[in-house]
Design an enzyme around this catalytic site. Structure first.
Site, PDB file in Angstrom:
ATOM      1  N   CYS A  78      44.354  22.954  35.439  1.00  0.00           N
ATOM      2  CA  CYS A  78      43.252  23.913  35.493  1.00  0.00           C
ATOM      3  C   CYS A  78      43.696  25.229  36.147  1.00  0.00           C
ATOM      4  O   CYS A  78      44.471  25.962  35.547  1.00  0.00           O
ATOM      5  CB  CYS A  78      42.044  23.275  36.172  1.00  0.00           C
ATOM      6  N   HIS A 170      41.132  18.169  34.342  1.00  0.00           N
ATOM      7  CA  HIS A 170      41.443  17.601  35.660  1.00  0.00           C
ATOM      8  C   HIS A 170      41.879  16.143  35.555  1.00  0.00           C
ATOM      9  O   HIS A 170      41.038  15.249  35.692  1.00  0.00           O
ATOM     10  CB  HIS A 170      40.208  17.694  36.565  1.00  0.00           C
ATOM     11  N   GLU A 172      43.244  14.362  37.612  1.00  0.00           N
ATOM     12  CA  GLU A 172      43.204  13.668  38.914  1.00  0.00           C
ATOM     13  C   GLU A 172      41.811  13.105  39.208  1.00  0.00           C
ATOM     14  O   GLU A 172      41.622  12.447  40.211  1.00  0.00           O
ATOM     15  CB  GLU A 172      43.657  14.633  40.034  1.00  0.00           C
TER      16      GLU A 172
HETATM   17  N1  GLN Z   1      37.977  28.900  36.812  1.00  0.00           N
HETATM   18  C1  GLN Z   1      39.069  28.647  37.709  1.00  0.00           C
HETATM   19  C2  GLN Z   1      40.049  29.810  37.705  1.00  0.00           C
HETATM   20  O1  GLN Z   1      39.984  30.676  36.909  1.00  0.00           O
HETATM   21  C3  GLN Z   1      39.783  27.366  37.354  1.00  0.00           C
HETATM   22  C4  GLN Z   1      38.815  26.205  37.489  1.00  0.00           C
HETATM   23  C5  GLN Z   1      39.435  24.920  37.961  1.00  0.00           C
HETATM   24  O2  GLN Z   1      40.568  24.867  38.429  1.00  0.00           O
HETATM   25  N2  GLN Z   1      38.642  23.874  37.895  1.00  0.00           N
HETATM   26  O3  GLN Z   1      40.902  29.844  38.544  1.00  0.00           O
END
Ligand code: GLN
EC number: 4.3.3.6
Length: 188
Positions: A78, A170, A172
């Protein structure tokens, strides 16, 4: 073997828990001296501009880039995927620039801030993979050396380039060990 988990912000404890379930030791990385001796690095989800600012403050960019060029495997999830990218559409924010990918942040729109879905990830086996997306990015473009490992509605959400792996979701949070195991078995 000890895997470092960047622990400046975000979901680092959850990654450590999954690594423990995989039977792998992990350590939290907050200072550059803690990078010594790690076999791989995980950059968790969280907020990528915040992670970038803290990485600058704690002088982590230079040693992580150097170690990655010297062979350190890195998994970014992410916000971690965003940190690995070469190109962040419309943003100059700090990043590691390790993978030849372009990414769009918060790319699934406000209506669907967060959602779960079953992904088909052939390298992880036939069983569907339950993926949790939270204000997730996706990959809008990849260079020639990048292997696309999964898509969701035609959008690239999992990719690998040699020792580097990036997931928009995610891994995890669901208790499925397959993605971490794949990383450990194939990128290290
Ligand atoms: N929206 C976040 C970003 O741009 C990432 C979201 C996440 O890691 N769950 O950094």
């Amino acid at each position: 073997m000890r895997i470092g988990v960047l622990a400046l912000q975000g979901a680092f404890r959850e990654h450590q828990k999954i690594l423990a379930e995989c039977g792998v030791e992990s350590t939290q990385i907050r200072k550059n001296t803690q990078l010594d001796g790690i076999s791989a690095l995980i950059i968790p989800g969280g907020e990528s501009t915040t992670i970038g600012k803290l990485m600058n403050e704690f002088e982590l960019f230079e040693p992580i880039i150097k170690m990655s060029e010297d062979g350190l495997p890195v998994l970014g999830t992410c916000a971690g995927l965003i940190m690995l990218a070469k190109e962040i559409n419309g943003s100059q924010q700090a990043r590691l620039n390790l993978m030849d990918i372009s990414v769009e942040r918060n790319a699934f729109g406000r209506q669907v801030d967060s959602f779960e879905t079953d992904l088909d990830i052939p390298v992880l086996g036939a069983q569907p993979y339950r993926a949790v997306f939270i204000r997730a990015p996706y990959i809008t473009g990849v260079g020639g050396n990048v292997q696309v490992l999964a898509k969701y509605e035609e959008k690239i959400v999992l990719a690998r380039q040699g020792r580097f792996m990036a997931a928009a979701f995610h891994p995890e949070l669901t208790g499925d060990l397959r993605l971490h195991r794949y990383f450990i078995e194939n990128c290290l």
